[in-house]
Design an enzyme around this catalytic site. Structure first.
Site, PDB file in Angstrom:
ATOM      1  N   GLY A 199      53.470  82.997  53.347  1.00 33.73           N
ATOM      2  CA  GLY A 199      54.689  83.445  53.764  1.00 33.73           C
ATOM      3  C   GLY A 199      55.318  82.684  54.718  1.00 33.73           C
ATOM      4  N   THR A 252      45.574  80.616  59.299  1.00 35.55           N
ATOM      5  CA  THR A 252      44.147  80.580  59.804  1.00 35.55           C
ATOM      6  C   THR A 252      43.778  81.572  60.657  1.00 35.55           C
ATOM      7  OG1 THR A 252      44.687  78.967  61.447  1.00 35.55           O
ATOM      8  CG2 THR A 252      44.279  78.119  59.181  1.00 35.55           C
ATOM      9  N   GLY A 254      45.628  84.771  61.344  1.00 37.23           N
ATOM     10  CA  GLY A 254      46.210  86.111  61.124  1.00 37.23           C
ATOM     11  C   GLY A 254      47.474  86.409  60.308  1.00 37.23           C
ATOM     12  N   VAL A 255      48.002  87.528  60.429  1.00 41.89           N
ATOM     13  CA  VAL A 255      49.061  87.774  59.511  1.00 41.89           C
ATOM     14  C   VAL A 255      50.261  88.117  60.262  1.00 41.89           C
ATOM     15  CG1 VAL A 255      50.094  89.146  57.773  1.00 41.89           C
ATOM     16  CG2 VAL A 255      47.552  88.507  57.641  1.00 41.89           C
ATOM     17  N   TYR A 449      63.164  61.853  55.765  1.00 40.14           N
ATOM     18  CA  TYR A 449      62.293  62.200  54.561  1.00 40.14           C
ATOM     19  C   TYR A 449      62.418  60.846  53.644  1.00 40.14           C
ATOM     20  CZ  TYR A 449      61.882  67.169  53.945  1.00 40.14           C
ATOM     21  OH  TYR A 449      61.634  68.531  53.679  1.00 40.14           O
TER      22      TYR A 449
END
Length: 535
Positions: A199, A252, A254-255, A449
């Site tokens: 997310g 890597t 936590g949330v 890009y």
């Protein structure tokens, strides 16, 4: 008791009207050892009403739990947004129904997925027994699991289309609050279950449509506890900024469950424009001068000639009288219905005039609003065109970097030359598509890009060849003073360049933070090269 190795996905999308989507996913593309078990969970944390928080319980989420009902499972974006080839060979955009007659000359079956094509979930029964008592919504449906098992890189989408699935999440969980995320992490630590968040940084996994409608506070759930600042101020000096560890951790550590965002009022009007330069070099010089004078509009981009031709190929058929009529209606709506005073919009005109004056110093000529609008259209449709390319044996992808102004032109030239050489040396039969654009400007430099694709007929492993060639291009980027990434991040694909970017000491520092916050590697997705993947 035997140690069990599991993975968990946390997703915030929710089909119920009682919770807004906050997506936390955990998934892993690596195979576990034969004697290990794993399960994946999708969590849906939603903020609750109360002091200083936004009550979202009455809102309906934009994306439902069963994402496959709205979004493509094997491509980019929404199911109903795509490019189609008509019976007479013309390319048509599905939503508008517009035919793009020039795209056919420029770019001369969708498989269904079933449960038997997908690995069965590996179950950690001890974890599942305790998890069920929490009452959190979850699913082990094959399509729910598959949908959260990947991102949207060329490699992942090609694997999806080929039907090769080595490892996908075992369980998807939708937690409804910060506290439920905390509880899930506690259970994962207790039963050695890997959680892989998937997310963004605003109530993990929020999408742009929802972000426009809400503001939240910041919290970060780790195996060692919740990390957060105890005050909300514009700036403070309190040692290294822990937010940098949080926002760049790529799942890597936590949330992320809550984030406070800066917001600004929407502009009173939107106006497109375009400028044609005699060559790319003068365009770069113009953007640098605009950045120096700090008069850049909300968005300004420079594309090379190949990309300009690509954008021109996207020009749809139009009825000039009808288009003029619509333009008149829009003007009437803005000035009369909405009550905007044209004289108060003069700031936009003044800024536009200043930009064009600078452009004229570098040989730039105004080329109209249509070209400008199509240039931004290309930004939105490029991923959909990549999906269309698959149908014609074309693999393509974009990659980006940031670079100082004095190295920008050399970097663009050298990287494109390197890509052409690599294609020739590797025996690619057809001319590759290689183009670039400058997309963001800063005082000290710019974001660049690159778009790269080739026809893979006669090539046994086109994705591997693409990745090998892109790796050479990234080596060239670093050699020319560019960064490993501007905003896409490191993940797994760019790990090999992380040590060179931050140094041995910097990498050691990141690993020390990982060891302190997550010593058992519960968040073991393997990103950033700070810990090996747990599955």
């Amino acid at each position: 008791m035997k140690t069990q190795n599991s993975s968990a996905i946390m997703d915030s999308s929710n089909s119920d009207s009682t919770c807004k989507p906050n997506r936390l996913y955990s998934s892993n593309g690596h195979e576990s050892k034969p004697d290990e078990k794993s399960s994946k969970i999708n969590l849906n944390p939603c903020s609750t009403s109360g002091s200083g928080k936004i009550d979202v319980n009455s809102e309906t989420p934009t994306i439902p739990k069963r994402r496959q009902e709205l979004l493509k499972w094997n491509g980019w974006g929404y199911n109903d947004s795509k490019f189609l080839v008509t019976k007479d060979g013309q390319v048509q955009y599905s939503l508008s129904g517009k035919i793009m007659p020039l795209l056919k000359d420029w770019m001369c079956a969708k498989p269904e997925i079933t449960a038997r094509d997908i690995p069965a979930p590996q179950r950690n029964e001890e974890f599942l027994s305790e998890f069920r008592r929490t009452g959190m919504a979850s699913s082990d449906d094959c399509q729910d699991r598959l949908f959260r098992a990947h991102g949207h890189t060329l490699h992942e989408l090609f694997v999806l289309r080929e039907g090769i699935f080595n490892r996908i999440p075992d369980l998807v969980v939708w937690p409804k609050s910060h506290d439920e995320v905390v509880r899930l992490v506690e259970l994962a630590c207790k039963h050695n279950v890997v959680i892989i968040p998937f997310g963004a940084c605003c109530e993990a996994g929020i999408i742009g449509q929802d972000l426009e409608r809400r503001i939240v506070h910041i919290k970060f759930v780790t195996p060692k506890g919740v990390m957060q600042k105890n005050c909300q101020v514009p700036r403070m000096s309190s040692g290294p900024d822990i937010h940098h560890f949080i926002m760049g951790s790529e799942g890597t550590l936590g949330v992320v469950t809550e984030v406070t965002m800066k917001i600004r009022p929407l502009p009173l009007c939107k106006k497109y424009g375009s400028i044609v330069f005699p060559d790319f070099e003068n365009g770069v010089k113009c953007l640098r001068e605009i950045a120096r004078q700090r008069c850049a509009p909300a968005s300004i981009r420079l594309m090379d000639n190949d990309q300009f031709q690509f954008g021109s190929a996207l020009k749809p058929e139009s009825n000039s009288l009808f288009t003029s009529f619509l333009d008149g209606i829009k003007k009437l709506y803005v000035t009369k219905v909405k009550g905007f005073d044209p004289y108060k919009l003069s700031e936009v005109a003044a800024q536009e005039k200043r930009v064009y004056e600078i452009a004229s110093q570098f040989g730039g000529l105004a080329a109209g609003s249509d070209n400008g609008e199509r240039g931004y259209m290309l930004t939105f449709v490029i991923a959909y065109l990549r999906d269309l390319g698959f149908e014609y044996y074309i693999v393509s992808e974009s990659f980006e970097t940031s670079v100082p102004w004095d190295r920008c032109l050399d970097l663009c030239t050298n990287v494109k030359d390197r890509l052409h050489r690599e294609c020739k040396e590797r025996g690619i039969q057809f001319p590759p598509y290689i183009t670039c654009r400058v997309t963001q400007t800063y005082d000290a430099g710019a974001c660049v890009y690159f778009y790269f694709g080739f026809n893979y007929r006669g090539i046994s492993n086109p994705v591997q060849m693409y990745e090998d060639i892109e790796a050479s291009a990234r080596d060239e980027i670093l050699a020319n003073g560019g960064s490993i990434s501007h905003h896409h991040g490191v993940g797994k694909l760019r790990q090999r360049w992380l040590k060179k970017t931050v140094g041995e000491t910097g990498l050691g520092t990141l690993r020390a933070v990982k060891h302190h916050l997550d010593p058992e590697n519960i968040f073991g997705n393997g990103n950033l090269m700070i810990e090996k993947s747990k599955l």
